[in-house]
Design an enzyme around this catalytic site. Sequence first.
Site, PDB file in Angstrom:
ATOM      1  N   VAL A  12     -26.579 -16.343 -39.527  1.00 36.83           N
ATOM      2  CA  VAL A  12     -25.710 -15.860 -40.601  1.00 36.83           C
ATOM      3  C   VAL A  12     -25.486 -14.355 -40.478  1.00 36.83           C
ATOM      4  CG1 VAL A  12     -25.476 -15.624 -43.100  1.00 36.83           C
ATOM      5  CG2 VAL A  12     -26.471 -17.702 -42.150  1.00 36.83           C
ATOM      6  N   ASP A  31     -33.022  -5.659 -38.246  1.00 41.10           N
ATOM      7  CA  ASP A  31     -33.974  -6.767 -38.209  1.00 41.10           C
ATOM      8  C   ASP A  31     -35.371  -6.189 -38.077  1.00 41.10           C
ATOM      9  OD1 ASP A  31     -33.435 -10.037 -37.511  1.00 41.10           O
ATOM     10  OD2 ASP A  31     -35.469  -9.250 -37.257  1.00 41.10           O
ATOM     11  N   ARG A 155     -20.374 -22.953 -40.296  1.00 41.55           N
ATOM     12  CA  ARG A 155     -21.176 -23.929 -39.539  1.00 41.55           C
ATOM     13  C   ARG A 155     -21.624 -23.309 -38.237  1.00 41.55           C
ATOM     14  NH1 ARG A 155     -16.356 -27.850 -38.917  1.00 41.55           N
ATOM     15  NH2 ARG A 155     -15.495 -25.753 -38.808  1.00 41.55           N
ATOM     16  N   ASN A 209     -23.228 -27.786 -50.292  1.00 40.74           N
ATOM     17  CA  ASN A 209     -24.034 -28.372 -49.218  1.00 40.74           C
ATOM     18  C   ASN A 209     -24.596 -29.737 -49.625  1.00 40.74           C
ATOM     19  OD1 ASN A 209     -23.554 -26.492 -47.313  1.00 40.74           O
ATOM     20  ND2 ASN A 209     -25.580 -25.590 -47.281  1.00 40.74           N
ATOM     21  N   ALA A 253     -20.990 -41.625 -39.366  1.00 41.30           N
ATOM     22  CA  ALA A 253     -22.319 -42.233 -39.501  1.00 41.30           C
ATOM     23  C   ALA A 253     -23.145 -41.878 -38.275  1.00 41.30           C
ATOM     24  CB  ALA A 253     -22.172 -43.743 -39.619  1.00 41.30           C
ATOM     25  N   CYS A 261     -29.686 -25.844 -42.727  1.00 42.80           N
ATOM     26  CA  CYS A 261     -29.152 -25.749 -44.096  1.00 42.80           C
ATOM     27  C   CYS A 261     -29.322 -27.016 -44.917  1.00 42.80           C
ATOM     28  CB  CYS A 261     -27.672 -25.383 -44.051  1.00 42.80           C
ATOM     29  SG  CYS A 261     -27.427 -23.682 -43.535  1.00 42.80           S
ATOM     30  N   LYS A 264     -32.913 -28.296 -45.960  1.00 44.58           N
ATOM     31  CA  LYS A 264     -33.578 -27.301 -46.801  1.00 44.58           C
ATOM     32  C   LYS A 264     -32.875 -27.181 -48.165  1.00 44.58           C
ATOM     33  CE  LYS A 264     -32.670 -23.049 -45.347  1.00 44.58           C
ATOM     34  NZ  LYS A 264     -32.101 -22.075 -46.250  1.00 44.58           N
TER      35      LYS A 264
HETATM   36  C1  UDX Z   1     -23.741 -26.529 -42.738  1.00 41.03           C
HETATM   37  C2  UDX Z   1     -22.489 -26.396 -43.620  1.00 41.03           C
HETATM   38  O1  UDX Z   1     -21.404 -27.104 -43.043  1.00 41.03           O
HETATM   39  C3  UDX Z   1     -22.131 -24.954 -43.826  1.00 41.03           C
HETATM   40  O2  UDX Z   1     -21.040 -24.834 -44.727  1.00 41.03           O
HETATM   41  C4  UDX Z   1     -23.338 -24.250 -44.392  1.00 41.03           C
HETATM   42  O3  UDX Z   1     -23.090 -22.948 -44.664  1.00 41.03           O
HETATM   43  C5  UDX Z   1     -24.517 -24.393 -43.457  1.00 41.03           C
HETATM   44  O4  UDX Z   1     -24.787 -25.771 -43.287  1.00 41.03           O
HETATM   45  P1  UDX Z   1     -24.335 -26.554 -40.150  1.00 41.03           P
HETATM   46  O5  UDX Z   1     -25.728 -26.897 -40.568  1.00 41.03           O
HETATM   47  O6  UDX Z   1     -24.136 -25.498 -39.128  1.00 41.03           O
HETATM   48  O7  UDX Z   1     -23.451 -26.107 -41.424  1.00 41.03           O
HETATM   49  O8  UDX Z   1     -23.686 -27.875 -39.553  1.00 41.03           O
HETATM   50  P2  UDX Z   1     -22.622 -28.997 -39.956  1.00 41.03           P
HETATM   51  O9  UDX Z   1     -21.592 -29.029 -38.920  1.00 41.03           O
HETATM   52  O10 UDX Z   1     -22.179 -28.866 -41.351  1.00 41.03           O
HETATM   53  O11 UDX Z   1     -23.526 -30.294 -39.780  1.00 41.03           O
HETATM   54  C6  UDX Z   1     -24.727 -30.470 -40.518  1.00 41.03           C
HETATM   55  C7  UDX Z   1     -25.438 -31.722 -40.098  1.00 41.03           C
HETATM   56  O12 UDX Z   1     -24.758 -32.873 -40.551  1.00 41.03           O
HETATM   57  C8  UDX Z   1     -25.583 -31.898 -38.591  1.00 41.03           C
HETATM   58  O13 UDX Z   1     -26.887 -32.392 -38.327  1.00 41.03           O
HETATM   59  C9  UDX Z   1     -24.560 -32.958 -38.233  1.00 41.03           C
HETATM   60  O14 UDX Z   1     -24.918 -33.699 -37.106  1.00 41.03           O
HETATM   61  C10 UDX Z   1     -24.567 -33.800 -39.492  1.00 41.03           C
HETATM   62  N1  UDX Z   1     -23.306 -34.508 -39.743  1.00 41.03           N
HETATM   63  C11 UDX Z   1     -22.170 -33.816 -40.031  1.00 41.03           C
HETATM   64  C12 UDX Z   1     -23.286 -35.895 -39.720  1.00 41.03           C
HETATM   65  O15 UDX Z   1     -24.311 -36.559 -39.473  1.00 41.03           O
HETATM   66  N2  UDX Z   1     -22.112 -36.553 -39.994  1.00 41.03           N
HETATM   67  C13 UDX Z   1     -20.967 -35.895 -40.280  1.00 41.03           C
HETATM   68  O16 UDX Z   1     -19.947 -36.556 -40.542  1.00 41.03           O
HETATM   69  C14 UDX Z   1     -20.993 -34.486 -40.299  1.00 41.03           C
END
Ligand code: UDX
Length: 439
Positions: A12, A31, A155, A209, A253, A261, A264
């Site tokens: 971030v 940091d 993301r 989220n 799926a 994110c 948590k």
């Molecule tokens: C997420 C949010 O999208 C973002 O807005 C937030 O600020 C941080 O958390 P991120 O964790 O980087 O971002 O990944 P993201 O692409 O959102 O996917 C999250 C998880 O969901 C991944 O493990 C992904 O594999 C899973 N996922 C996502 C699914 O299993 N199915 C989906 O259809 C979409």
Amino acid sequence: MRNIAVAGTGYVGLSTGTCFADMGNNVTCIDISEEKIAMLQRGEAPIYEPGLNEMIVRNMKAGRLHFTTSYDEALKDVEFIFICVGTPSGVDGEADLQYVRMAAESVAHAMTHPLIVINKSTVPVGTGDWVADIVRRSQPEPMDFAVVSCPEFTREGSALYDFMNPDRVVIGSRSPEAAEKVAQLHLPLRTRIIMTDLRTAEMIKYASNAFLATKISFINEIAVICEKLGADVQEVAEGMGFDRRIGAQFLNAGLGYGGSCFPKDVKALEHMALVHGSHPALLRAVIDINRDMRRWAVYNLRELLGGKLDGKRIGLMGLAFKPNTDDIREAPALEIAHMLRNEGAHVSGYDPVAMKNVARVDNQMRLSEDAYDLADGADALLVCTEWNEFKQLDLPRLRSLMGNALIVDGRNIYDPAIMAHHGFVYRAVGRAQAGNNGN
Ligand code: UDX
């Protein structure tokens, strides 16, 4: 051009700092890790994020991006300080705020003029007020400051694009002047800016989220029902997604969500609800279903391998929690590896970029050179991450390397008919099965 400091150089902080620099601002990232700052000063990103390293180097060369371990140095002429430090899960699922506290105290000690302190880390509702309290109490002498919440919605893997093309920017504060200044900082992004109070902004992040995680668990529950009833979840999701009230995104799926994110944040929201006396039944179900999808993989592998995993060689395709990142936090692959080993299986894995990180935390995982090396002699493969390079594999070659040719596809990247055609026993999430049970 504004002078900005960013505390924390994780995903971030680094993407925030680098993007603001790229927009023409003068940015100093701080940091506490000397090792990370030394790498960054050499122009090397300590994390893998597509396009980030190039953007860092470009902005360092232009003199707009600097790195330091010193708050005194970073805060000298800045108007804004973004707090982007980690907020890991505590023992009860609550967010652990020790790094936010340290950053707030460091800001209080180092500030020599009025500042706007912006919280970007995902923090429990009420943290903005708590940060204001810490800064106030830790200042050697009283000095003006305002706290603003501006949660991130980027993301991993597309952080730079998401930062530059947000659906909205949320800004919450008790101070309308500070909120207005932070809004101005975001004007070049030409997006909707939502102004709220501090707590509402913090809640928007959790609710967003949790909603996305709910969508994933919902489609996973539907997937498992599809399997029982002979429907195809991919087509179900497509059929649902065209309804604009539902939307097509986050209906894939699979083995469930992971990363830094969703797991948590859903747990932290559940914890906040519990502590305040409500009964977060839906959030609990979301967490349960997500855990069950890891078990779904183990159950299917066990069944296809004749009811026993003991002594079986299983190859995990993809180890990162999702494609285009080297992040393995809460990655399904690692949790599944652990469960498989508990039943006596030998687990190997391959990932295009995450293997270095895996080697650091899991010394039992045998790491392969590529998908073919992984398949060589394996009793079964499990697709854990939908990396593009897995989508166009040479299937006859893969088939010839494996004894049993069993593939459990935890991310639905293959076509069941094509897999059957090439002689694989193939199982996907929520789709019709091809071939018979193996072994
Ligand atoms: C997420 C949010 O999208 C973002 O807005 C937030 O600020 C941080 O958390 P991120 O964790 O980087 O971002 O990944 P993201 O692409 O959102 O996917 C999250 C998880 O969901 C991944 O493990 C992904 O594999 C899973 N996922 C996502 C699914 O299993 N199915 C989906 O259809 C979409």
